[in-house]
Design a protein around this motif. Structure first.
Motif, PDB file in Angstrom:
ATOM      1  N   PHE A 273       0.819  -1.226   0.000  1.00 20.43           N
ATOM      2  CA  PHE A 273       0.000   0.000   0.000  1.00 20.43           C
ATOM      3  C   PHE A 273       0.847   1.270   0.000  1.00 20.43           C
ATOM      4  CE2 PHE A 273      -3.338  -2.954   1.273  1.00 20.43           C
ATOM      5  CZ  PHE A 273      -4.408  -2.484   0.515  1.00 20.43           C
ATOM      6  N   ARG A 274       2.165   1.114   0.202  1.00 17.02           N
ATOM      7  CA  ARG A 274       3.024   2.301   0.083  1.00 17.02           C
ATOM      8  C   ARG A 274       3.046   2.807  -1.360  1.00 17.02           C
ATOM      9  NH1 ARG A 274       8.054  -0.078   3.665  1.00 17.02           N
ATOM     10  NH2 ARG A 274       7.097   0.223   5.723  1.00 17.02           N
ATOM     11  N   ARG A 276       1.483   4.289  -4.451  1.00 18.35           N
ATOM     12  CA  ARG A 276       0.259   5.067  -4.700  1.00 18.35           C
ATOM     13  C   ARG A 276      -0.593   4.424  -5.789  1.00 18.35           C
ATOM     14  NH1 ARG A 276       0.675  10.862  -3.245  1.00 18.35           N
ATOM     15  NH2 ARG A 276      -0.525  11.352  -5.118  1.00 18.35           N
ATOM     16  N   THR A 279      -2.499   1.434  -4.418  1.00 18.79           N
ATOM     17  CA  THR A 279      -3.635   1.898  -3.606  1.00 18.79           C
ATOM     18  C   THR A 279      -4.768   2.404  -4.498  1.00 18.79           C
ATOM     19  OG1 THR A 279      -2.068   2.520  -1.885  1.00 18.79           O
ATOM     20  CG2 THR A 279      -4.283   3.423  -1.693  1.00 18.79           C
ATOM     21  N   VAL A 282      -6.642  -0.557  -5.926  1.00 19.59           N
ATOM     22  CA  VAL A 282      -7.499  -1.188  -4.920  1.00 19.59           C
ATOM     23  C   VAL A 282      -8.753  -0.341  -4.683  1.00 19.59           C
ATOM     24  CG1 VAL A 282      -7.651  -1.846  -2.481  1.00 19.59           C
ATOM     25  CG2 VAL A 282      -5.608  -2.423  -3.802  1.00 19.59           C
ATOM     26  N   LEU A 283      -8.585   0.979  -4.604  1.00 18.48           N
ATOM     27  CA  LEU A 283      -9.740   1.882  -4.414  1.00 18.48           C
ATOM     28  C   LEU A 283     -10.724   1.766  -5.573  1.00 18.48           C
ATOM     29  CD1 LEU A 283      -8.662   5.382  -3.033  1.00 18.48           C
ATOM     30  CD2 LEU A 283     -10.420   3.857  -2.148  1.00 18.48           C
ATOM     31  N   ILE A 392      -2.630  -3.284  -9.915  1.00 22.31           N
ATOM     32  CA  ILE A 392      -2.434  -3.978  -8.628  1.00 22.31           C
ATOM     33  C   ILE A 392      -1.396  -5.090  -8.780  1.00 22.31           C
ATOM     34  CG2 ILE A 392      -3.540  -5.512  -6.937  1.00 22.31           C
ATOM     35  CD1 ILE A 392      -6.144  -3.845  -7.433  1.00 22.31           C
ATOM     36  N   VAL A 407      -5.358  -8.987  -1.733  1.00 18.93           N
ATOM     37  CA  VAL A 407      -5.815  -7.608  -1.481  1.00 18.93           C
ATOM     38  C   VAL A 407      -6.898  -7.236  -2.487  1.00 18.93           C
ATOM     39  CG1 VAL A 407      -5.153  -5.166  -1.566  1.00 18.93           C
ATOM     40  CG2 VAL A 407      -3.680  -6.818  -0.395  1.00 18.93           C
ATOM     41  N   GLU A 408      -6.666  -7.567  -3.772  1.00 20.09           N
ATOM     42  CA  GLU A 408      -7.650  -7.209  -4.792  1.00 20.09           C
ATOM     43  C   GLU A 408      -8.981  -7.927  -4.552  1.00 20.09           C
ATOM     44  OE1 GLU A 408      -8.454  -7.004  -9.587  1.00 20.09           O
ATOM     45  OE2 GLU A 408      -6.468  -7.557  -8.889  1.00 20.09           O
ATOM     46  N   SER A 411     -10.845  -6.544  -1.671  1.00 18.46           N
ATOM     47  CA  SER A 411     -11.506  -5.263  -1.971  1.00 18.46           C
ATOM     48  C   SER A 411     -12.806  -5.499  -2.740  1.00 18.46           C
ATOM     49  CB  SER A 411     -10.569  -4.322  -2.740  1.00 18.46           C
ATOM     50  OG  SER A 411     -10.227  -4.844  -3.992  1.00 18.46           O
ATOM     51  N   LEU A 506      -4.160  10.027  -6.702  1.00 23.51           N
ATOM     52  CA  LEU A 506      -3.220   8.997  -6.250  1.00 23.51           C
ATOM     53  C   LEU A 506      -2.346   8.439  -7.366  1.00 23.51           C
ATOM     54  CD1 LEU A 506      -5.250   6.727  -3.768  1.00 23.51           C
ATOM     55  CD2 LEU A 506      -3.165   7.988  -3.240  1.00 23.51           C
ATOM     56  N   THR A 507      -2.920   8.302  -8.572  1.00 21.29           N
ATOM     57  CA  THR A 507      -2.229   7.593  -9.650  1.00 21.29           C
ATOM     58  C   THR A 507      -1.161   8.483 -10.287  1.00 21.29           C
ATOM     59  OG1 THR A 507      -4.327   6.481 -10.113  1.00 21.29           O
ATOM     60  CG2 THR A 507      -2.567   6.190 -11.729  1.00 21.29           C
TER      61      THR A 507
END
Length: 518
Positions: A273-274, A276, A279, A282-283, A392, A407-408, A411, A506-507
């Motif tokens: 998750f470090r 970006r 993350t 995933v969002l 991801i 993680v994916e 989510s 974030l991206t």
């Protein structure tokens, strides 16, 4: 197409520069994912028939729907870590077997409790299948561009599964009883098992995670408590069990994350998750799942109960979402190469948000063409999930593919649960506000009937069939449910548009899907 050399820094002995049967293997993985996703949505169509036959209480109905995602979400992290160590192919084939056996056990189910148990066992199988399909795509496709294309196909299958579930369920229920909705899985799983044995390579992590009993317990308890608190919190507000569940989830998941951060080879690589971009991916998966689950559940009910569609007609009426996904998902990675991954991730969420908003801006009363337009746009928007998957999986080195997949998939699961619980509960509150208890009493509906009518539209229509003011109740309840669907459109639209802005922020602007490991 040029084949990029595998990243030697994170090389995995199970990986080869180009697996000769990789596309055939992808077909097996996509088909198995298709079935697991279909199983989530088949129940939406079969639930009225199960309810008519077994007469479950509203709590038992909730558990029939919830047992599958609760178990699946609880086991994803543990099963992914076991697959990295034990073999991802072996885990996948075991999942096929469990899924097939659980589906056959429905023949013995003659009570609500039995159906809940079958759904829970299906959740165990699903937890073995879903992350394994993603991890094995990582093993099969070492060329980042090929992998992005493969994940596009995988994403399209997820979209198709969501829409095919109601159609297949509807078809089966036209000719057979509700048991058939489960038995459908059995022959498909037998074929998948044989094809998987022949076509798929074994894949293990070069640095498998240590199986940590305490971390396993914390992840299962934390995820189940989280899903339970979200689901029941939406329905009951801050009841004691909801607060206890929420506190337990926070404590257990915090302890799990701290334990993973302290370990050299953790069960789940939370340090991912470090990144970006990771993350943001995933969002995107989370917000898309929230929206899709709520839209399919409420849309299916509205079509059947308000418009009077049969289960099969309902499935066909929900098809525009799949069509949007089928068209968009395979194209999304190519579009990302042209205009950048950031624009596709953020833009897809925005398109989905506009699709939702159509339900709110449509002239009242809502009509099917507006729902179809909204579904199509949501489907096209979901195509960005193919790029989210690529981002991801690219954000993790090969030996952490299991963690990235877990993680994916988590989510997706938590997103589906949040969608039904939070957006579904919001819609239920709007629905109830249109049926005030004092108005029902004044119309001659007794207390038990009023409670059933305010609980669900199905309940209201049953009460209306036998109560004095039946015609008024049926019309008022249907109008109120339609209003709740329109308000869901506003809530879902705002959620997706806000997430679109966060994902854009974030991206990294220069993110390239061909940069497999950066």
């Amino acid at each position: 197409m040029t084949t990029l050399q595998p990243d030697t820094h994170h090389s995995d002995p199970a990986r080869t520069p180009a697996h000769p049967r990789r596309w055939a293997g992808l077909a097996v993985l996509s088909a198995s994912l298709l079935l697991v996703v279909m199983d989530m949505t088949i129940l939406n169509v079969a639930l009225p028939a199960i309810t008519a036959d077994l007469a479950p209480t509203s709590v038992q109905q909730l558990w029939m729907v919830d047992a599958y995602p609760l178990v699946l979400a609880g086991l994803l992290v543990t099963v992914s870590a076991l697959g990295d160590r034990w073999g991802r192919k072996r885990m996948l084939l075991t999942g096929f077997t469990v899924f097939g056996v659980a589906s056959m056990l429905v023949l013995l189910a003659d009570s609500p409790g039995d159906v809940i148990a079958v759904r829970a066992l299906l959740g165990v199988g699903g937890a073995m299948i879903m992350p394994s399909t993603l991890s094995l795509i990582r093993t099969l496709f070492t060329d980042p561009r090929e992998r992005a294309a493969a994940l596009g196909v995988w994403g399209a299958m997820a979209a198709v599964g969501g829409a095919l579930g109601p159609i297949v369920g509807g078809l089966l229920l036209e000719y057979f009883d509700w048991h058939a909705a489960f038995l459908f899985n059995v022959p498909v799983m037998v074929v998948a098992l044989v094809a998987g044995l022949v076509l798929l390579p074994e894949g293990r992590s070069a640095r498998p995670p240590r199986i940590d009993a305490a971390a396993t317990a914390l992840s299962v308890v934390g995820m189940v408590a989280l899903v339970y608190a979200i689901k029941n919190g939406g329905k009951d507000g801050l009841a004691v069990d909801v607060v206890v569940g929420a506190v337990l989830a926070v404590v257990a998941l915090t302890a799990f994350v701290r334990r993973c951060l302290a370990a050299t080879d953790p069960m789940l690589e939370v340090r991912l998750f470090r990144g970006r971009a990771f993350t943001a991916g995933v969002l995107t998966a989370l917000a898309s799942s929230i929206a899709m689950a709520a839209m399919l559940l409420l849309g299916a009910q509205w079509l059947q109960l308000v418009l009077g569609y049969s289960p099969l007609q309902t499935g066909l009426a929900l098809l525009p979402m799949a069509v949007g996904g089928i068209i968009g998902s395979p194209l999304a990675p190519r579009v990302a190469e042209r205009i950048g991954a950031r624009r596709v991730l953020s833009g897809g969420l925005a398109v989905g948000g506009v699709g939702f908003s159509l339900l709110y801006v449509a002239p009242a009363p809502l009509s099917y063409p507006w729902l179809a337009s909204g579904l199509t746009l949501v489907g096209v928007g979901m195509a960005s999930l193919a790029v989210a998957s690529a981002v991801i999986m690219a954000g993790a080195p090969a030996h952490q593919a299991g963690s990235a997949a877990a993680v994916e998939e988590t989510s997706y699961e938590v997103g589906s649960v949040l969608g039904v619980a939070v957006l579904g509960s919001l819609a239920a509150a709007v629905y109830r506000s249109g049926l005030p208890a004092d108005e029902l009493a004044a119309r001659g509906v007794d207390a038990a009937g009023a409670e059933a009518a305010r609980e669900s539209l199905g309940g209201a229509l049953e009460v209306a069939a036998t109560s004095p003011g039946g015609a008024w109740l049926a019309e008022t309840a249907s109008t109120s449910f339609t209003t709740s669907l329109a308000d869901l459109g506003l809530a879902g639209g705002v959620l997706m548009l806000l997430t679109s802005v966060v994902v854009w922020w974030l991206t990294p602007a220069d993110l390239d899907l061909a940069d497999a490991h950066h």
